[in-house]
Design an enzyme around this catalytic site. Sequence first.
Site, PDB file in Angstrom:
ATOM      1  N   SER A 144       7.968   4.365  -0.513  1.00 24.29           N
ATOM      2  CA  SER A 144       7.324   5.726  -1.933  1.00 24.29           C
ATOM      3  C   SER A 144       8.929   6.331  -2.112  1.00 24.29           C
ATOM      4  O   SER A 144       9.958   6.247  -1.768  1.00 24.29           O
ATOM      5  CB  SER A 144       6.164   6.317  -1.136  1.00 24.29           C
ATOM      6  OG  SER A 144       5.621   7.323  -1.558  1.00 24.29           O
ATOM      7  N   TYR A 157       4.279  12.435   5.662  1.00 21.83           N
ATOM      8  CA  TYR A 157       4.438  11.483   4.946  1.00 21.83           C
ATOM      9  C   TYR A 157       6.047  11.074   4.272  1.00 21.83           C
ATOM     10  O   TYR A 157       6.477  10.296   4.517  1.00 21.83           O
ATOM     11  CB  TYR A 157       3.136  11.891   3.909  1.00 21.83           C
ATOM     12  CG  TYR A 157       3.432   9.953   2.924  1.00 21.83           C
ATOM     13  CD1 TYR A 157       2.484   9.212   3.726  1.00 21.83           C
ATOM     14  CD2 TYR A 157       3.795   9.795   1.925  1.00 21.83           C
ATOM     15  CE1 TYR A 157       2.518   7.922   2.823  1.00 21.83           C
ATOM     16  CE2 TYR A 157       3.743   9.132   0.486  1.00 21.83           C
ATOM     17  CZ  TYR A 157       3.011   8.207   1.291  1.00 21.83           C
ATOM     18  OH  TYR A 157       2.720   6.568   0.725  1.00 21.83           O
TER      19      TYR A 157
HETATM   20  N1  LIG Z   1      -0.961   3.643  -3.323  1.00 18.54           N
HETATM   21  C1  LIG Z   1      -0.180   4.750  -2.425  1.00 18.54           C
HETATM   22  O1  LIG Z   1      -0.576   6.014  -4.311  1.00 18.54           O
HETATM   23  C2  LIG Z   1       0.654   5.079  -2.271  1.00 18.54           C
HETATM   24  C3  LIG Z   1       1.941   5.277  -3.407  1.00 18.54           C
HETATM   25  C4  LIG Z   1       3.786   4.496  -2.400  1.00 18.54           C
HETATM   26  C5  LIG Z   1       3.785   4.289  -1.737  1.00 18.54           C
HETATM   27  N2  LIG Z   1       2.199   4.196  -0.955  1.00 18.54           N
HETATM   28  C6  LIG Z   1       2.445   2.620   0.449  1.00 18.54           C
HETATM   29  O2  LIG Z   1       1.295   1.275   0.278  1.00 18.54           O
HETATM   30  C7  LIG Z   1       0.507   1.512   1.515  1.00 18.54           C
HETATM   31  C8  LIG Z   1      -0.661   0.614   1.419  1.00 18.54           C
HETATM   32  O3  LIG Z   1      -1.252   1.778   0.749  1.00 18.54           O
HETATM   33  P1  LIG Z   1      -2.852   1.547   0.023  1.00 18.54           P
HETATM   34  O4  LIG Z   1      -2.358   2.385  -1.325  1.00 18.54           O
HETATM   35  O5  LIG Z   1      -3.187   0.146  -0.284  1.00 18.54           O
HETATM   36  O6  LIG Z   1      -3.687   2.371   0.744  1.00 18.54           O
HETATM   37  P2  LIG Z   1      -5.426   1.612   1.425  1.00 18.54           P
HETATM   38  O7  LIG Z   1      -5.411   2.384   2.548  1.00 18.54           O
HETATM   39  O8  LIG Z   1      -5.566   1.290   0.391  1.00 18.54           O
HETATM   40  O9  LIG Z   1      -4.937   0.063   2.577  1.00 18.54           O
HETATM   41  C9  LIG Z   1      -3.959   0.711   3.579  1.00 18.54           C
HETATM   42  C10 LIG Z   1      -4.448   0.285   4.315  1.00 18.54           C
HETATM   43  O10 LIG Z   1      -3.637   0.386   5.965  1.00 18.54           O
HETATM   44  C11 LIG Z   1      -4.166   0.027   7.046  1.00 18.54           C
HETATM   45  N3  LIG Z   1      -3.870   0.404   8.134  1.00 18.54           N
HETATM   46  C12 LIG Z   1      -4.334   2.230   8.632  1.00 18.54           C
HETATM   47  N4  LIG Z   1      -3.512   2.482   9.054  1.00 18.54           N
HETATM   48  C13 LIG Z   1      -3.917   0.619  10.728  1.00 18.54           C
HETATM   49  C14 LIG Z   1      -2.657   0.095  11.604  1.00 18.54           C
HETATM   50  N5  LIG Z   1      -2.887   1.661  12.508  1.00 18.54           N
HETATM   51  N6  LIG Z   1      -2.553  -0.407  11.874  1.00 18.54           N
HETATM   52  C15 LIG Z   1      -3.337  -1.793  10.816  1.00 18.54           C
HETATM   53  N7  LIG Z   1      -3.045  -1.142   9.436  1.00 18.54           N
HETATM   54  C16 LIG Z   1      -3.514  -0.064   9.154  1.00 18.54           C
HETATM   55  C17 LIG Z   1      -6.029   0.330   6.285  1.00 18.54           C
HETATM   56  O11 LIG Z   1      -6.938   0.298   7.025  1.00 18.54           O
HETATM   57  C18 LIG Z   1      -5.851  -0.205   5.320  1.00 18.54           C
HETATM   58  O12 LIG Z   1      -6.493  -1.153   4.766  1.00 18.54           O
HETATM   59  C19 LIG Z   1       0.780   2.393   2.204  1.00 18.54           C
HETATM   60  O13 LIG Z   1       2.594   1.397   2.849  1.00 18.54           O
HETATM   61  C20 LIG Z   1       1.493   3.341   1.622  1.00 18.54           C
HETATM   62  O14 LIG Z   1       2.111   4.262   2.172  1.00 18.54           O
HETATM   63  C21 LIG Z   1       0.672   3.872  -1.746  1.00 18.54           C
END
Ligand SMILES: NC(=O)c1ccc[n+]([C@@H]2O[C@H](COP(=O)([O-])OP(=O)(O)OC[C@H]3O[C@@H](n4cnc5c(N)ncnc54)[C@H](O)[C@@H]3O)[C@@H](O)[C@H]2O)c1
Length: 285
Positions: A144, A157
């Site tokens: 991130s 985080y």
């Molecule tokens: N959305 C943002 O603004 C953003 C910004 C920077 C980084 N990220 C990163 O992107 C990645 C994806 O997140 P997203 O934004 O798509 O969120 P999201 O919540 O839409 O998807 C995350 C997925 O991870 C799954 N998950 C949670 N705990 C888990 C576990 N213990 N084992 C397996 N799966 C698990 C959830 O069920 C979900 O389907 C993450 O690593 C997040 O930190 C997101």
Amino acid sequence: MKNLQGKVAVITGAGSGLGRELAKVCAGRGMKLVLADVDEPGMAQTLAGIRKAVPDVAAVSMRVDVSKLDEVQALATLARESFDGAHVVFNNAGVSAGGPLWEATEADWQWVTGVNVYGVAWGIQSFVPLMLAQGEGHVVNTASAAGWVNAPGGGIYNASKHAVVAISETLAFDLRMAEANVGVTVLCPAFFPTAIVDAERNRPPELADTAPMSEARKFHQEMVRHAVMHGRISAEEIAEMTVSAVEHDQFYVFPHKKIKQLIKARAEAAEREQEPFDTMAGAKA
Ligand SMILES: NC(=O)c1ccc[n+]([C@@H]2O[C@H](COP(=O)([O-])OP(=O)(O)OC[C@H]3O[C@@H](n4cnc5c(N)ncnc54)[C@H](O)[C@@H]3O)[C@@H](O)[C@H]2O)c1
């Protein structure tokens, strides 16, 4: 890895957001899919969507909690038994808990660190040996912008994502020293619209203990929700950039270009030694 056609993609967090979009892009490239998430209906929805666009996609899925080494190892076994290997592993599952650090509970730390840091570590431990044995592979870790610059209220985080950047850089050096044909990419997006704002939906009951909602925590949650939901780049676009980075063996991916300026400004603050770099002021500048 220039040609992904027929190769095997393993994607964690495939039941929502970026993981779902990564699965779509990989299927579009003709890859076979091994999907993992704790959210089984979410994965079923991901697969149903993909089958509309790519009806003959070869795909398997498994309920996996990435914070548990034995479950990630079972995922590697599934990939081997289903498709005889794993070429690109996206360690993407991630969760977030916010608020002032002194309010964070032990369970908050265990939950976020378990998914965001151990999840990546177990992905590497379970799949890299397989890639070394097959003579090729690529690891993609979702970090991130929070792996570089620190906004208030996101202490756990931020720490977890700094760890993902550190792990990714070190993994790349370790693989280079081993002269392995295994690439690494670390994805560092700023906010983009997904369900991460409701990450608590999949928090396990044994780690449910969290502090009562304070004004400071409420403020942080609302700030993050607003920033995520108003993100200007979509998960779909970020997924395309990420898969393209695998094809071009590109290490860092910064979908939001402003983050690179903030990293420079942070380095300048370190040079001055006086005060911590204020990400929020830097972002407004
Ligand atoms: N959305 C943002 O603004 C953003 C910004 C920077 C980084 N990220 C990163 O992107 C990645 C994806 O997140 P997203 O934004 O798509 O969120 P999201 O919540 O839409 O998807 C995350 C997925 O991870 C799954 N998950 C949670 N705990 C888990 C576990 N213990 N084992 C397996 N799966 C698990 C959830 O069920 C979900 O389907 C993450 O690593 C997040 O930190 C997101």
